[in-house]
Motif scaffolding. Structure first.
Motif, PDB file in Angstrom:
ATOM      1  N   PRO A  69       0.805  -1.278   0.171  1.00 33.47           N
ATOM      2  CA  PRO A  69       0.179   0.069   0.104  1.00 33.47           C
ATOM      3  C   PRO A  69       0.875   1.206  -0.034  1.00 33.47           C
ATOM      4  O   PRO A  69       1.921   1.179   0.564  1.00 33.47           O
ATOM      5  CB  PRO A  69      -1.006  -0.173   1.468  1.00 33.47           C
ATOM      6  CG  PRO A  69      -0.839  -1.781   1.706  1.00 33.47           C
ATOM      7  CD  PRO A  69       0.494  -2.080   1.222  1.00 33.47           C
ATOM      8  N   VAL A 111      -5.735   5.097   1.765  1.00 34.53           N
ATOM      9  CA  VAL A 111      -4.864   4.391   1.090  1.00 34.53           C
ATOM     10  C   VAL A 111      -5.068   4.848  -0.273  1.00 34.53           C
ATOM     11  O   VAL A 111      -6.138   5.461  -0.738  1.00 34.53           O
ATOM     12  CB  VAL A 111      -5.216   3.043   0.902  1.00 34.53           C
ATOM     13  CG1 VAL A 111      -6.637   2.894   0.623  1.00 34.53           C
ATOM     14  CG2 VAL A 111      -4.304   2.130  -0.235  1.00 34.53           C
ATOM     15  N   MET A 155      -1.823   0.786  -4.663  1.00 32.72           N
ATOM     16  CA  MET A 155      -1.329  -0.339  -4.227  1.00 32.72           C
ATOM     17  C   MET A 155      -0.089  -0.648  -5.189  1.00 32.72           C
ATOM     18  O   MET A 155      -0.377  -0.635  -6.601  1.00 32.72           O
ATOM     19  CB  MET A 155      -2.029  -1.543  -4.356  1.00 32.72           C
ATOM     20  CG  MET A 155      -3.247  -1.463  -3.324  1.00 32.72           C
ATOM     21  SD  MET A 155      -2.828  -1.924  -1.469  1.00 32.72           S
ATOM     22  CE  MET A 155      -2.938  -3.514  -1.290  1.00 32.72           C
ATOM     23  N   TRP A 212     -10.210  -6.159  -7.674  1.00 39.66           N
ATOM     24  CA  TRP A 212     -10.683  -5.009  -6.560  1.00 39.66           C
ATOM     25  C   TRP A 212     -11.596  -4.062  -7.004  1.00 39.66           C
ATOM     26  O   TRP A 212     -12.604  -3.745  -6.277  1.00 39.66           O
ATOM     27  CB  TRP A 212      -9.252  -4.509  -6.395  1.00 39.66           C
ATOM     28  CG  TRP A 212      -8.320  -5.109  -5.640  1.00 39.66           C
ATOM     29  CD1 TRP A 212      -8.685  -6.221  -4.570  1.00 39.66           C
ATOM     30  CD2 TRP A 212      -7.129  -5.011  -5.388  1.00 39.66           C
ATOM     31  NE1 TRP A 212      -7.663  -6.899  -3.992  1.00 39.66           N
ATOM     32  CE2 TRP A 212      -6.520  -6.190  -4.438  1.00 39.66           C
ATOM     33  CE3 TRP A 212      -6.021  -4.376  -5.763  1.00 39.66           C
ATOM     34  CZ2 TRP A 212      -5.163  -6.348  -4.047  1.00 39.66           C
ATOM     35  CZ3 TRP A 212      -4.575  -4.595  -5.447  1.00 39.66           C
ATOM     36  CH2 TRP A 212      -4.107  -5.390  -4.594  1.00 39.66           C
ATOM     37  N   LEU A 237     -13.162  -1.780  -4.310  1.00 40.94           N
ATOM     38  CA  LEU A 237     -12.035  -1.552  -3.722  1.00 40.94           C
ATOM     39  C   LEU A 237     -11.093  -0.627  -4.900  1.00 40.94           C
ATOM     40  O   LEU A 237     -10.180  -1.284  -5.450  1.00 40.94           O
ATOM     41  CB  LEU A 237     -11.272  -2.782  -3.333  1.00 40.94           C
ATOM     42  CG  LEU A 237     -11.969  -3.722  -2.214  1.00 40.94           C
ATOM     43  CD1 LEU A 237     -11.124  -5.210  -2.091  1.00 40.94           C
ATOM     44  CD2 LEU A 237     -12.106  -2.966  -0.975  1.00 40.94           C
ATOM     45  N   VAL A 249      -8.751   1.347  -5.921  1.00 39.27           N
ATOM     46  CA  VAL A 249      -7.407   2.017  -5.820  1.00 39.27           C
ATOM     47  C   VAL A 249      -6.524   1.738  -7.032  1.00 39.27           C
ATOM     48  O   VAL A 249      -6.753   0.615  -7.471  1.00 39.27           O
ATOM     49  CB  VAL A 249      -6.914   1.748  -4.748  1.00 39.27           C
ATOM     50  CG1 VAL A 249      -7.689   2.000  -3.168  1.00 39.27           C
ATOM     51  CG2 VAL A 249      -6.495   0.097  -4.383  1.00 39.27           C
ATOM     52  N   THR A 304      -6.100  -7.999  -0.223  1.00 39.24           N
ATOM     53  CA  THR A 304      -7.537  -7.823  -0.353  1.00 39.24           C
ATOM     54  C   THR A 304      -8.071  -7.462   0.995  1.00 39.24           C
ATOM     55  O   THR A 304      -8.908  -6.717   1.116  1.00 39.24           O
ATOM     56  CB  THR A 304      -8.046  -8.989  -1.026  1.00 39.24           C
ATOM     57  OG1 THR A 304      -7.403  -9.046  -2.145  1.00 39.24           O
ATOM     58  CG2 THR A 304      -9.601  -8.674  -1.297  1.00 39.24           C
ATOM     59  N   TRP A 314      -6.681  -6.475   3.682  1.00 39.92           N
ATOM     60  CA  TRP A 314      -5.942  -5.088   4.294  1.00 39.92           C
ATOM     61  C   TRP A 314      -6.958  -3.874   3.614  1.00 39.92           C
ATOM     62  O   TRP A 314      -7.301  -3.178   4.204  1.00 39.92           O
ATOM     63  CB  TRP A 314      -4.527  -5.134   3.995  1.00 39.92           C
ATOM     64  CG  TRP A 314      -3.870  -3.761   4.462  1.00 39.92           C
ATOM     65  CD1 TRP A 314      -3.134  -3.979   5.630  1.00 39.92           C
ATOM     66  CD2 TRP A 314      -3.944  -2.476   3.989  1.00 39.92           C
ATOM     67  NE1 TRP A 314      -2.866  -2.486   5.758  1.00 39.92           N
ATOM     68  CE2 TRP A 314      -2.985  -1.933   4.984  1.00 39.92           C
ATOM     69  CE3 TRP A 314      -4.372  -1.976   2.661  1.00 39.92           C
ATOM     70  CZ2 TRP A 314      -2.963  -0.504   4.642  1.00 39.92           C
ATOM     71  CZ3 TRP A 314      -4.075  -0.475   2.731  1.00 39.92           C
ATOM     72  CH2 TRP A 314      -3.373   0.130   3.538  1.00 39.92           C
ATOM     73  N   LEU A 315      -7.020  -4.272   2.244  1.00 39.24           N
ATOM     74  CA  LEU A 315      -7.595  -3.118   1.644  1.00 39.24           C
ATOM     75  C   LEU A 315      -9.174  -2.838   2.208  1.00 39.24           C
ATOM     76  O   LEU A 315      -9.557  -1.749   2.093  1.00 39.24           O
ATOM     77  CB  LEU A 315      -7.714  -3.559   0.043  1.00 39.24           C
ATOM     78  CG  LEU A 315      -6.664  -2.687  -0.830  1.00 39.24           C
ATOM     79  CD1 LEU A 315      -7.197  -3.057  -2.219  1.00 39.24           C
ATOM     80  CD2 LEU A 315      -6.754  -1.266  -0.670  1.00 39.24           C
ATOM     81  N   ARG A 316      -9.859  -4.042   2.205  1.00 43.89           N
ATOM     82  CA  ARG A 316     -11.335  -4.112   2.693  1.00 43.89           C
ATOM     83  C   ARG A 316     -11.255  -3.136   4.021  1.00 43.89           C
ATOM     84  O   ARG A 316     -12.087  -2.580   4.186  1.00 43.89           O
ATOM     85  CB  ARG A 316     -11.811  -5.379   2.723  1.00 43.89           C
ATOM     86  CG  ARG A 316     -13.169  -5.531   2.207  1.00 43.89           C
ATOM     87  CD  ARG A 316     -13.717  -6.727   2.228  1.00 43.89           C
ATOM     88  NE  ARG A 316     -13.835  -7.146   0.789  1.00 43.89           N
ATOM     89  CZ  ARG A 316     -13.313  -8.385   0.118  1.00 43.89           C
ATOM     90  NH1 ARG A 316     -13.029  -9.120   1.005  1.00 43.89           N
ATOM     91  NH2 ARG A 316     -13.618  -8.471  -1.281  1.00 43.89           N
ATOM     92  N   ARG A 339      -9.234  -1.250   5.408  1.00 44.45           N
ATOM     93  CA  ARG A 339      -8.656   0.417   5.238  1.00 44.45           C
ATOM     94  C   ARG A 339     -10.038   1.195   4.524  1.00 44.45           C
ATOM     95  O   ARG A 339      -9.912   2.199   4.779  1.00 44.45           O
ATOM     96  CB  ARG A 339      -7.523   0.326   4.494  1.00 44.45           C
ATOM     97  CG  ARG A 339      -6.813   1.590   4.440  1.00 44.45           C
ATOM     98  CD  ARG A 339      -6.655   2.132   5.863  1.00 44.45           C
ATOM     99  NE  ARG A 339      -5.624   1.440   6.775  1.00 44.45           N
ATOM    100  CZ  ARG A 339      -4.468   1.950   7.150  1.00 44.45           C
ATOM    101  NH1 ARG A 339      -3.907   3.074   6.758  1.00 44.45           N
ATOM    102  NH2 ARG A 339      -3.569   1.458   7.951  1.00 44.45           N
ATOM    103  N   LEU A 340     -10.578   0.439   3.491  1.00 46.90           N
ATOM    104  CA  LEU A 340     -11.651   1.344   2.858  1.00 46.90           C
ATOM    105  C   LEU A 340     -13.039   1.122   3.503  1.00 46.90           C
ATOM    106  O   LEU A 340     -13.929   1.831   3.153  1.00 46.90           O
ATOM    107  CB  LEU A 340     -11.548   0.770   1.372  1.00 46.90           C
ATOM    108  CG  LEU A 340     -10.515   0.990   0.554  1.00 46.90           C
ATOM    109  CD1 LEU A 340     -10.802   0.382  -0.902  1.00 46.90           C
ATOM    110  CD2 LEU A 340     -10.103   2.314   0.491  1.00 46.90           C
TER     111      LEU A 340
END
Ligand code: C2E
Ligand code: MG
Ligand code: MG
Ligand code: MG
Length: 291
Positions: free
Chosen positions: A46, A55, A58, A105, A110, A112, A270, A272-274, A276-277
């Protein structure tokens, strides 16, 4: 195996001596097999906004686990590939994987940008924007879903050779980031002429900003310069809370580094992103210093 002399005058520094040593040739042969066998994988690291922890993207980083030698760093095999025709294939495969991951994503909300590292030599290849454009269209992705990172060495190459590719990328709307900034001898005039939107400050400057006044001054002047050109600055190698705080005070927008988040395999990235978002993260009042 090895490419003929490069007509661009681009020189790639490669540790070790003889480009044709048996060891290097055998590693290139192994890489060739690994590419065909689909043994290369991408991990994702990230890029995080230093003010609010959001974020921003990536970065895809290639990973190779050699059947006998174990993991080999891209810092070792990418420069080797750069001297051969394999670079083109490596970039092709990495870009394809990154596009597929971005599509997954973005389909899941997601949204990004995914950054892909390309070598200066890849920009001699007008097939690169074509592959990108076709890939984006096929997957229904907007151009902002992919970003390219190219090392500062691009500034030292003959621009005529790369201008066409870079121009096409810019027209496509794919953003370019200048990687490892500060390690080469950039001409500011050239920096201004290149359509880059982001400058990534090399971690050799970031590492000691908490202890060294001089390093802090250097980073401050790079951040100021980047801002005055209307570009975003991203610090590499944010390894501690203290470094993140310093960078934020200097006005550096974003950072990457082990303290913020390590490179992760796709599944882990994935998750982590979920998190964070999620609204649980985004709605929480945030002390920027703690991210
Ligand atoms: P880079 O693009 O500057 O990527 C950042 C490197 O720093 C990555 O190493 C990352 O794992 C590492 N890193 C991240 N956070 C920290 C930190 O806090 N401290 C330290 N010490 N290191 C950190 P990695 O993955 O080994 O990649 C090395 C280089 O290899 C990359 O540097 C990039 O130039 C090249 N590379 C990696 N993947 C690709 C690829 O798919 N294509 C091309 N052309 N080059 C690649
Ligand atoms: Mg990079
Ligand atoms: Mg970098
Ligand atoms: Mg670097």
């Amino acid at each position: 195996y090895l490419a003929k002399e490069n007509r661009t005058g681009v020189e790639f520094y490669v540790p070790g001596k003889d480009r044709n040593s048996p060891e290097r040739l055998s590693l290139l042969g192994d890489l060739r097999r690994a590419i065909d066998a689909g043994e290369l994988e991408l991990h994702y690291q990230p890029k995080v906004n230093l003010a609010d922890g959001r974020v921003e993207g990536m970065e895809a980083l290639v990973r190779w686990s050699h059947p006998e030698r174990g993991p080999i760093s891209p810092a070792d095999f990418v420069p080797l590939a750069e001297q051969s025709y394999l670079m083109r294939e490596l970039t092709h495969i990495v870009l394809r994987r990154a596009l597929d991951q971005a599509a997954r994503w973005w389909r899941d909300g997601l949204e990004v940008p995914v950054s892909v590292n390309v070598s200066a030599r890849d920009l001699l290849d007008t097939g690169l924007p074509e592959q990108l454009e076709a890939g984006l269209a096929e997957l229904g992705l907007p151009a902002r879903a992919i970003q390219l990172e190219v090392t500062e060495r691009i500034l030292m190459t003959e621009q005529a050779f790369t201008a066409e590719t870079i121009g096409t990328l810019a027209r496509l709307g794919v953003e370019l980031a200048l990687d490892d900034f500060g390690t080469g001898y950039s001409s500011l005039v050239r920096l201004q002429r290149l359509p880059v939107s982001e400058v990534k400050i090399d971690r050799s400057f970031i590492r000691r900003i908490a202890e060294s006044r001089e390093d802090e001054r250097i980073v401050r002047s790079i951040v100021d310069l980047v801002r005055s050109l209307g570009l975003r600055s991203v610090a590499e190698g944010v390894e501690s809370h203290e470094i993140a705080v310093r960078l934020r005070k200097l006005g550096c927008q974003a950072g990457q580094g082990w303290w913020l988040a390590e490179p992760m395999a796709a599944d882990e990235a994935t998750v982590w992103l979920r998190a964070r978002l999620s609204s649980a993260f985004l709605d929480r009042p945030r002390d920027g210093a703690r991210l």
